[in-house]
Motif scaffolding. Structure first.
Motif, short mmCIF file in Angstrom:
data_model
loop_
_atom_site.label_atom_id
_atom_site.label_comp_id
_atom_site.label_asym_id
_atom_site.label_seq_id
_atom_site.Cartn_x
_atom_site.Cartn_y
_atom_site.Cartn_z
N LYS A 1 40.30 39.37 48.18
CA LYS A 1 41.10 40.59 48.22
C LYS A 1 41.02 41.33 46.88
N GLN A 2 41.10 40.59 45.79
CA GLN A 2 41.00 41.20 44.45
C GLN A 2 39.59 41.71 44.18
N ALA A 3 38.59 41.02 44.71
CA ALA A 3 37.21 41.49 44.54
C ALA A 3 37.03 42.84 45.20
N ARG A 4 37.58 43.01 46.38
CA ARG A 4 37.45 44.29 47.07
C ARG A 4 38.24 45.39 46.35
N SER A 5 39.36 45.01 45.76
CA SER A 5 40.16 46.01 45.03
C SER A 5 39.43 46.49 43.78
N LEU A 6 38.51 45.67 43.27
CA LEU A 6 37.70 46.05 42.11
C LEU A 6 36.43 46.80 42.53
N GLY A 7 36.30 47.03 43.81
CA GLY A 7 35.14 47.76 44.31
C GLY A 7 33.90 46.91 44.49
N MET A 8 34.06 45.59 44.48
CA MET A 8 32.91 44.70 44.65
C MET A 8 32.55 44.57 46.14
N THR A 9 31.28 44.70 46.43
CA THR A 9 30.83 44.61 47.82
C THR A 9 30.05 43.32 48.08
N SER A 10 30.03 42.42 47.12
CA SER A 10 29.30 41.15 47.26
C SER A 10 29.79 40.39 48.48
N LEU A 11 28.86 39.80 49.23
CA LEU A 11 29.24 38.95 50.34
C LEU A 11 30.03 37.76 49.81
N PHE A 12 31.13 37.43 50.45
CA PHE A 12 31.98 36.31 50.01
C PHE A 12 31.75 35.13 50.95
N VAL A 13 31.50 33.96 50.35
CA VAL A 13 31.20 32.75 51.11
C VAL A 13 32.04 31.60 50.56
N SER A 14 32.48 30.70 51.45
CA SER A 14 33.31 29.58 51.00
C SER A 14 33.10 28.37 51.90
N GLY A 15 33.85 27.29 51.61
CA GLY A 15 33.77 26.05 52.36
C GLY A 15 34.85 25.97 53.42
N GLU A 16 35.06 24.75 53.97
CA GLU A 16 35.93 24.60 55.14
C GLU A 16 37.40 24.89 54.87
N MET A 17 37.85 24.77 53.62
CA MET A 17 39.27 24.99 53.35
C MET A 17 39.66 26.47 53.39
N ALA A 18 38.66 27.33 53.52
CA ALA A 18 38.93 28.76 53.71
C ALA A 18 38.90 29.15 55.18
N LYS A 19 38.48 28.22 56.03
CA LYS A 19 38.36 28.53 57.45
C LYS A 19 39.71 28.29 58.15
#
Length: 399
Positions: free
Chosen positions: A258-276
């Protein structure tokens, strides 16, 4: 003249004493005879404690409770079969404790559970807790089936350590190859929370990216208590990654994206199972769209016993499984079936049976272990958040 006439004629003090003694002896005999069936019943039944520990409070409580509920469902269903172990009808009970995802607390709980006389251990959830606690269970000879995914957990040489999910080597390896080969990521940045889980998963992801000829441009660190990531993200923004991989729980991954998007970052965000989790989507909101995550195992609706498990889980708890319940269910069932096959709850007697278990579970048709205590039939699924829902993209059997 019969006895009753004699009793009436001689009502002196000595006769009263004799009569009283006779009556008391009769009562005592009657009581003794009445308690014989109760004593026999108690001798033919027993209660066997299985230890359990996970974070039941704090930001990871939903994981811990889901983990516990899967084990509880397994115990209830196994108890319903009236298992006979050690020659006795056996009732299994879960001896639960909150380790707060804290290694120090976890090791104290491990010793308390051992002192409580548990015959097996389900837990802990976090690798950082499972690994130090495993030495205590190993010393006591108590089999431990953990949700730990850190490779180090089953590399310690203990015969008592088993896991119910794929390891970070498998999960990180799958996602590392996926982002290079399928997503075609060129510039990859990594952030981990410095826990045994986060660091281990990030390490394996990084190895896999590099093995697939990907480029890791930076690696940053945070903690599993942080909620402000703008400093880290500002550094990463300056390096222009086309993908950011975070290894940690949803309490951090959701605000991070959420903070990355607020900074205007468009990078694809990827994570492990604890984010699912549904909570990730709820907290991240629109920023969750397009996020990729990996999850050990197949999607619940593709697990061999997933559909019926979900119905039984909902009937008992009035909710749907969050993440870990199907795996803890299989782990608990494997432990109890091993005791049943051994005809004993003695850890030294059933441990060999557990090591060689091969059962049809909820998560797989062949729930079994290799010689290290890792699952033989492991799968990893890649998911994408689309329109506020997790959608399975690919199910892989890691080598």
């Amino acid at each position: 003249m019969d006895w009753r006439e004699i009793d009436i004629r001689y009502k002196d003090s000595s006769m009263k004493t004799v009569s009283s003694s006779f009556l008391l002896a009769g009562v005592a005999t009657a009581v003794s005879l009445a308690t014989i069936p109760v004593a026999q019943a108690q001798a033919q039944t027993q209660t066997v404690k299985i230890g359990f520990s996970a974070p039941m409070t704090g930001p990871q409580a939903m994981y811990g409770k889901d983990y516990e509920m899967g084990a509880m469902l397994a115990i209830d269903e196994f108890n319903a079969t009236k298992p006979r172990i050690d020659g006795k009808i056996t009732t299994f009970v879960l001896d639960s404790a909150d380790d707060q995802a804290d290694p120090k607390t976890g090791t104290m709980i491990a010793q308390r559970l051992v002192d409580d006389g548990i015959k097996g251990m389900l837990g802990h959830l976090n690798s950082g807790v499972s690994i130090p606690a495993s030495a205590i269970y190993a010393q006591a000879g108590i089999p431990q089936i953990s949700m730990s995914t850190a490779p180090a957990y089953t590399q310690q040489g203990f015969k008592t350590t088993f896991r119910v999910m794929t390891s970070d080597t498998q999960q990180g390896g799958v996602m590392g190859r996926y982002v290079v080969d399928k997503v075609h990521a060129k510039r990859v940045a990594i952030v981990d929370d410095r826990t045994a889980y986060g660091q281990g998963l990030a390490d394996e992801f990084e190895k896999s990216v590099k093995a697939a000829s990907g480029n890791v441009i930076d690696r940053q660190y945070t903690t599993d208590k942080s909620t402000d990531f703008k400093a880290i993200l500002t550094v990463l923004k300056g390096k222009n990654p086309d993908l950011i991989y975070y290894a940690g729980a949803d309490a951090q991954s959701a605000p991070m994206v959420k903070q990355a998007r607020s900074l205007g970052m468009t990078s694809l965000f990827v994570s492990g199972e604890m984010a699912k989790t549904d909570n990730f989507i709820k907290v991240a909101g629109q920023s969750a769209e397009g996020v990729l995550v990996s999850l050990p195992g197949s999607p619940l609706d593709r697990m061999p016993g997933g559909e019926t498990f979900a119905k039984r889980y909902d009937a008992k708890f009035g909710s749907k499984p969050v993440l870990y319940a199907p795996f803890s269910y299989d782990g608990a069932m494997a432990m109890m079936k091993a005791m049943s096959e051994a005809g004993s709850s003695d850890p030294s007697a059933y441990l060999p049976k557990l090591a060689k278990i091969d059962m049809k579970g909820v998560t797989t048709d062949h729930f079994s272990y290799d010689r290290y205590g890792n699952l033989r039939n492991a799968t990893v699924t890649v998911y994408k958040c689309e329109n506020g829902q997790w959608v399975a993209l690919e199910v892989t059997n890691p080598k």
